[in-house]
Design a protein around this motif. Structure first.
Motif, short mmCIF file in Angstrom:
data_model
loop_
_atom_site.label_atom_id
_atom_site.label_comp_id
_atom_site.label_asym_id
_atom_site.label_seq_id
_atom_site.Cartn_x
_atom_site.Cartn_y
_atom_site.Cartn_z
N GLN A 86 -35.20 -16.23 -7.66
CA GLN A 86 -35.21 -14.96 -6.92
C GLN A 86 -34.49 -15.11 -5.58
O GLN A 86 -33.75 -14.21 -5.15
CB GLN A 86 -36.64 -14.45 -6.74
N ALA A 87 -34.69 -16.23 -4.91
CA ALA A 87 -34.03 -16.46 -3.62
C ALA A 87 -32.51 -16.55 -3.80
O ALA A 87 -31.75 -16.01 -2.98
CB ALA A 87 -34.56 -17.72 -2.96
N GLU A 88 -32.06 -17.24 -4.85
CA GLU A 88 -30.62 -17.34 -5.09
C GLU A 88 -30.01 -15.98 -5.44
O GLU A 88 -28.90 -15.67 -5.03
CB GLU A 88 -30.35 -18.35 -6.22
N ARG A 89 -30.75 -15.17 -6.20
CA ARG A 89 -30.27 -13.82 -6.54
C ARG A 89 -30.16 -12.98 -5.27
O ARG A 89 -29.16 -12.33 -5.04
CB ARG A 89 -31.18 -13.15 -7.55
N ARG A 90 -31.20 -13.01 -4.43
CA ARG A 90 -31.16 -12.25 -3.18
C ARG A 90 -29.98 -12.69 -2.32
O ARG A 90 -29.28 -11.85 -1.74
CB ARG A 90 -32.46 -12.43 -2.40
N TYR A 91 -29.77 -14.00 -2.23
CA TYR A 91 -28.65 -14.53 -1.46
C TYR A 91 -27.32 -13.98 -2.01
O TYR A 91 -26.50 -13.44 -1.26
CB TYR A 91 -28.64 -16.06 -1.49
N ALA A 92 -27.10 -14.08 -3.31
CA ALA A 92 -25.84 -13.62 -3.92
C ALA A 92 -25.64 -12.13 -3.70
O ALA A 92 -24.54 -11.68 -3.34
CB ALA A 92 -25.81 -13.97 -5.41
N PHE A 93 -26.69 -11.35 -3.91
CA PHE A 93 -26.57 -9.90 -3.75
C PHE A 93 -26.34 -9.52 -2.29
O PHE A 93 -25.61 -8.58 -1.99
CB PHE A 93 -27.81 -9.20 -4.30
N THR A 94 -26.96 -10.26 -1.36
CA THR A 94 -26.75 -10.01 0.07
C THR A 94 -25.31 -10.32 0.45
O THR A 94 -24.66 -9.54 1.16
CB THR A 94 -27.73 -10.84 0.92
N VAL A 95 -24.79 -11.43 -0.05
CA VAL A 95 -23.40 -11.80 0.24
C VAL A 95 -22.45 -10.75 -0.34
O VAL A 95 -21.53 -10.29 0.35
CB VAL A 95 -23.08 -13.21 -0.32
N LEU A 96 -22.66 -10.36 -1.58
CA LEU A 96 -21.79 -9.35 -2.20
C LEU A 96 -21.86 -8.03 -1.44
O LEU A 96 -20.83 -7.38 -1.21
CB LEU A 96 -22.18 -9.14 -3.66
N SER A 97 -23.06 -7.61 -1.06
CA SER A 97 -23.22 -6.35 -0.31
C SER A 97 -22.52 -6.43 1.05
O SER A 97 -21.89 -5.46 1.48
CB SER A 97 -24.69 -6.02 -0.13
N ALA A 98 -22.64 -7.58 1.71
CA ALA A 98 -21.97 -7.75 3.00
C ALA A 98 -20.45 -7.72 2.83
O ALA A 98 -19.75 -7.07 3.62
CB ALA A 98 -22.40 -9.07 3.65
N MET A 99 -19.96 -8.38 1.80
CA MET A 99 -18.51 -8.36 1.53
C MET A 99 -18.04 -6.93 1.29
O MET A 99 -17.00 -6.51 1.81
CB MET A 99 -18.18 -9.23 0.31
N ARG A 100 -18.80 -6.17 0.51
CA ARG A 100 -18.43 -4.78 0.25
C ARG A 100 -18.47 -3.96 1.53
O ARG A 100 -17.58 -3.15 1.79
CB ARG A 100 -19.34 -4.18 -0.80
N GLY A 101 -19.51 -4.13 2.33
CA GLY A 101 -19.62 -3.39 3.57
C GLY A 101 -18.45 -3.65 4.50
O GLY A 101 -17.87 -2.72 5.08
N ILE A 102 -18.10 -4.91 4.64
CA ILE A 102 -16.97 -5.28 5.51
C ILE A 102 -15.68 -4.70 4.95
O ILE A 102 -14.87 -4.13 5.68
CB ILE A 102 -16.89 -6.82 5.66
N ALA A 103 -15.47 -4.85 3.65
CA ALA A 103 -14.26 -4.32 3.02
C ALA A 103 -14.16 -2.81 3.20
O ALA A 103 -13.07 -2.27 3.43
CB ALA A 103 -14.24 -4.68 1.54
N GLY A 104 -15.29 -2.13 3.10
CA GLY A 104 -15.28 -0.67 3.23
C GLY A 104 -15.01 -0.19 4.65
O GLY A 104 -14.49 0.92 4.84
#
Length: 190
Positions: free
Chosen positions: A47-65
């Motif tokens: 669960q911690a690894e999933r949260r980490y991956a999803f947080t990173v992906l969401s941050a990447m998307r936010g920055i890109a947007g």
């Protein structure tokens, strides 16, 4: 199964990366395919690894947007800028062309199914063996999104799988070492 039928494919060899790797494994579990090669497949996380991956992906998307296209284009002109934009998914981001980095960054910013996919992925956990189908699981040794120890977990869940380490590769290894990935795909489909 419907896609294979529509394409008139009888149990093809399949390969996928990340979410595509998870889908390939599910096709293998359903015995719809002859072989599976999964590159850093999703679903073997804690669960911690999933949260980490999803947080990173969401941050990447936010920055890109939030980043104006002209800024993305400026960063993409240099190897350092391409590293800033894509080092989370590529171990060798300097190899990406400026045009590819701009297109990838814009695609991430504009992906309409992004939030829906993350929500759906919140409950995804691969827990069953794949039987009767040869499976290769390959993991980039420098994967910063789905960390390599998840490959060890995949091997525990799918004990007959061949686990291959991809040295010098990140989460999307096709860019980092295309020849190595091609060999892994060809070996996995034999």
């Amino acid at each position: 199964g419907g896609l294979c039928e529509a394409l008139e494919l009888d149990r093809p060899h399949v390969a996928g990366n990340s979410l595509g790797g998870l889908l390939a494994l599910e096709m293998g579990r359903a015995r719809l395919v002859r072989s599976v090669t999964a590159l850093s497949p999703a679903g073997f996380w804690t669960q911690a690894e999933r949260r980490y991956a999803f947080t990173v992906l969401s941050a990447m998307r936010g920055i890109a947007g939030r980043m104006p296209v002209r800024v993305v284009e400026g960063l993409a002109r240099s190897a350092v800028g391409r590293t800033v934009l894509t080092s989370t998914i590529y171990a060798r981001p300097g190899r990406r062309t400026p045009e590819a980095v701009v297109a990838e960054t814009r695609a991430l910013a504009e992906a309409t199914g992004f939030a829906r996919t993350l929500r759906a992925g919140g409950s995804v956990q691969f827990t069953e063996d794949v039987r009767g189908v040869p499976v290769t699981v390959a993991w980039g040794a420098r994967d910063r999104l789905l960390v390599p120890r998840q490959g060890v977990r995949a091997k525990q869940i799918i004990p007959r799988a061949r686990l291959v380490r991809l040295p010098g590769c990140g989460h999307v290894p096709m860019n980092d070492d295309p020849a190595l990935v091609a060999r892994v795909l060809l070996d996995g489909s034999r």
